[in-house]
Design a protein around this motif. Structure first.
Motif, PDB file in Angstrom:
ATOM      1  N   UNK A 147      45.046  42.197  34.581  1.00 30.15           N
ATOM      2  CA  UNK A 147      43.669  41.842  34.951  1.00 30.15           C
ATOM      3  C   UNK A 147      42.882  41.386  33.719  1.00 30.15           C
ATOM      4  N   UNK A 148      42.369  40.147  33.748  1.00 32.98           N
ATOM      5  CA  UNK A 148      41.502  39.743  32.635  1.00 32.98           C
ATOM      6  C   UNK A 148      40.216  40.570  32.706  1.00 32.98           C
ATOM      7  N   UNK A 149      39.760  41.083  31.579  1.00 35.41           N
ATOM      8  CA  UNK A 149      38.618  41.998  31.617  1.00 35.41           C
ATOM      9  C   UNK A 149      37.300  41.281  31.345  1.00 35.41           C
ATOM     10  N   UNK A 150      36.443  41.263  32.348  1.00 31.00           N
ATOM     11  CA  UNK A 150      35.085  40.734  32.165  1.00 31.00           C
ATOM     12  C   UNK A 150      34.244  41.817  31.493  1.00 31.00           C
ATOM     13  N   UNK A 151      33.056  41.442  31.017  1.00 33.12           N
ATOM     14  CA  UNK A 151      32.178  42.421  30.364  1.00 33.12           C
ATOM     15  C   UNK A 151      31.830  43.555  31.332  1.00 33.12           C
ATOM     16  N   UNK A 152      31.642  43.222  32.616  1.00 32.16           N
ATOM     17  CA  UNK A 152      31.275  44.291  33.559  1.00 32.16           C
ATOM     18  C   UNK A 152      32.449  45.220  33.845  1.00 32.16           C
ATOM     19  N   UNK A 153      33.677  44.678  33.822  1.00 32.52           N
ATOM     20  CA  UNK A 153      34.840  45.562  34.005  1.00 32.52           C
ATOM     21  C   UNK A 153      35.013  46.484  32.793  1.00 32.52           C
ATOM     22  N   UNK A 154      34.758  45.949  31.606  1.00 28.75           N
ATOM     23  CA  UNK A 154      34.838  46.780  30.389  1.00 28.75           C
ATOM     24  C   UNK A 154      33.818  47.908  30.483  1.00 28.75           C
ATOM     25  N   UNK A 155      32.615  47.561  30.921  1.00 30.09           N
ATOM     26  CA  UNK A 155      31.562  48.563  31.086  1.00 30.09           C
ATOM     27  C   UNK A 155      31.993  49.621  32.116  1.00 30.09           C
ATOM     28  N   UNK A 174      32.787  53.756  31.624  1.00 32.87           N
ATOM     29  CA  UNK A 174      32.064  54.806  32.351  1.00 32.87           C
ATOM     30  C   UNK A 174      33.002  55.694  33.155  1.00 32.87           C
ATOM     31  N   UNK A 175      34.222  55.184  33.454  1.00 37.75           N
ATOM     32  CA  UNK A 175      35.119  55.921  34.347  1.00 37.75           C
ATOM     33  C   UNK A 175      36.119  56.784  33.593  1.00 37.75           C
ATOM     34  N   UNK A 176      35.632  57.654  32.748  1.00 33.58           N
ATOM     35  CA  UNK A 176      36.515  58.659  32.133  1.00 33.58           C
ATOM     36  C   UNK A 176      35.702  59.915  31.892  1.00 33.58           C
ATOM     37  N   UNK A 177      36.406  61.031  31.732  1.00 30.25           N
ATOM     38  CA  UNK A 177      35.721  62.301  31.479  1.00 30.25           C
ATOM     39  C   UNK A 177      34.892  62.203  30.215  1.00 30.25           C
ATOM     40  N   UNK A 178      33.862  62.987  30.135  1.00 33.81           N
ATOM     41  CA  UNK A 178      33.000  63.061  28.945  1.00 33.81           C
ATOM     42  C   UNK A 178      32.357  61.722  28.593  1.00 33.81           C
ATOM     43  N   UNK A 179      32.262  60.806  29.577  1.00 30.87           N
ATOM     44  CA  UNK A 179      31.735  59.486  29.224  1.00 30.87           C
ATOM     45  C   UNK A 179      30.259  59.552  28.820  1.00 30.87           C
ATOM     46  N   UNK A 180      29.588  60.620  29.193  1.00 29.80           N
ATOM     47  CA  UNK A 180      28.178  60.755  28.816  1.00 29.80           C
ATOM     48  C   UNK A 180      27.998  61.833  27.747  1.00 29.80           C
ATOM     49  N   UNK A 210      50.115  48.946  24.720  1.00 25.84           N
ATOM     50  CA  UNK A 210      49.204  48.956  25.866  1.00 25.84           C
ATOM     51  C   UNK A 210      47.887  48.255  25.533  1.00 25.84           C
ATOM     52  N   UNK A 211      47.372  47.453  26.469  1.00 27.40           N
ATOM     53  CA  UNK A 211      46.125  46.723  26.202  1.00 27.40           C
ATOM     54  C   UNK A 211      44.882  47.585  26.422  1.00 27.40           C
ATOM     55  N   UNK A 212      44.786  48.669  25.698  1.00 31.63           N
ATOM     56  CA  UNK A 212      43.584  49.517  25.771  1.00 31.63           C
ATOM     57  C   UNK A 212      42.671  49.065  24.638  1.00 31.63           C
ATOM     58  N   UNK A 213      41.507  48.520  24.981  1.00 36.40           N
ATOM     59  CA  UNK A 213      40.590  47.946  23.983  1.00 36.40           C
ATOM     60  C   UNK A 213      41.349  46.916  23.138  1.00 36.40           C
ATOM     61  N   UNK A 214      41.470  47.137  21.822  1.00 38.66           N
ATOM     62  CA  UNK A 214      42.132  46.152  20.958  1.00 38.66           C
ATOM     63  C   UNK A 214      43.646  46.397  20.869  1.00 38.66           C
ATOM     64  N   UNK A 215      44.162  47.226  21.772  1.00 40.02           N
ATOM     65  CA  UNK A 215      45.611  47.430  21.819  1.00 40.02           C
ATOM     66  C   UNK A 215      46.052  48.703  21.122  1.00 40.02           C
TER      67      UNK A 215
END
Ligand SMILES: C[S@@+](CC[C@H](N)C(=O)[O-])C[C@H]1O[C@@H](n2cnc3c(N)ncnc32)[C@H](O)[C@@H]1O
Length: 219
Positions: free
Chosen positions: A6-14, A18-24, A207-212
């Motif tokens: 999936x190509x990641x748009x800015x909204x998907x990155x956002x 937000x979708x992980x534990x302790x995100x706040x 793995x393509x997590x952020x910058x890899x």
């Protein structure tokens, strides 16, 4: 055939952020804000989901003695140290007193100062000064890219069998392609990705997590 990547748009990155534990988590959020105020260097900090992933790995693997190469203002170190058991300790290596002073301030506030040992100086020399024995059970490498391979070779004998090593920035903003590469950092990262994929001492996955993230396990 459509690609499953999936190509990641800015909204998907956002959305991912937000979708992980302790995100706040207020402390991590404050550290991110204070690091941002340092200017362009703040790009060196890992992303929130990378931090959450590191914490998850530490907890899931029951890590007790991790080592970090490249600490900066201490965000990743908090993610590595928080899930450690009471007797666990993290060794952090960095050459910057200024940035790690800020890290210490946040480690103290996080109540984990006693779980972290910080060694200032050149990371390669710091690792060389550690006995060549399997003292560590996890490594996170996030310092100067041209020396990643040296860190890999130096850390491998100092890690117990089955230990996991995680390298950040292994997609280098996408500049690991096309070959032939000219930029030294891109060349070094590309060479290490290719080496890890066929090195019989480890199993690895990019793995393509952020910058890899390249994640490998010592066999
Ligand atoms: C990308 S930042 C680390 C970011 C950190 N992991 C985080 O999440 O905030 C890289 C760090 O490596 C350190 N560094 C670069 N070259 C180094 C070297 N040869 N020896 C020790 N530290 C080094 C820099 O001082 C910097 O703090």
């Amino acid at each position: 055939m459509p690609s499953k990547h999936v190509p990641l748009s800015a909204s998907l990155v956002d959305y991912i952020e937000r979708c992980h534990s302790q995100s706040e988590d207020p402390l991590l959020h404050e550290l991110r804000e204070e690091t941002l105020a340092l200017g362009d260097v703040s790009i060196m900090q890992i992303t929130p989901e990378q931090g959450a992933f590191l914490s998850l790995l530490i907890g899931a693997l029951g890590v007790q003695r991790p080592i970090e190469v490249g600490t900066f203002t201490g965000y990743s170190a908090i993610c590595l140290a928080r899930p450690l058991p009471e007797e666990g300790t993290l060794l952090c290596l960095d050459s910057s007193e200024e940035w790690t002073d800020l890290a210490r301030k946040y480690w103290e506030r996080a109540g984990i100062l006693d779980r972290i040992e910080l060694k200032l100086g050149d990371a390669e020399e710091s690792i060389q000064s550690i006995p060549e024995e399997p003292l560590f059970d996890f490594a996170f490498i996030d310092a100067d890219k041209t020396r990643y391979d040296a860190y890999f070779e130096l850390l491998l004998p100092r890690l117990a069998k089955g230990s996991v090593m995680v390298f950040d920035n292994m997609l280098w903003g996408g500049r690991v392609l096309p070959e032939p590469l000219v930029e030294p950092d891109a060349r070094a990262i590309n060479a290490l990705n290719r080496k890890l994929a066929c090195d019989l001492r480890v199993e690895s996955v990019l793995l393509p997590v952020a910058d890899g993230l390249n994640i490998c396990r010592k066999l």
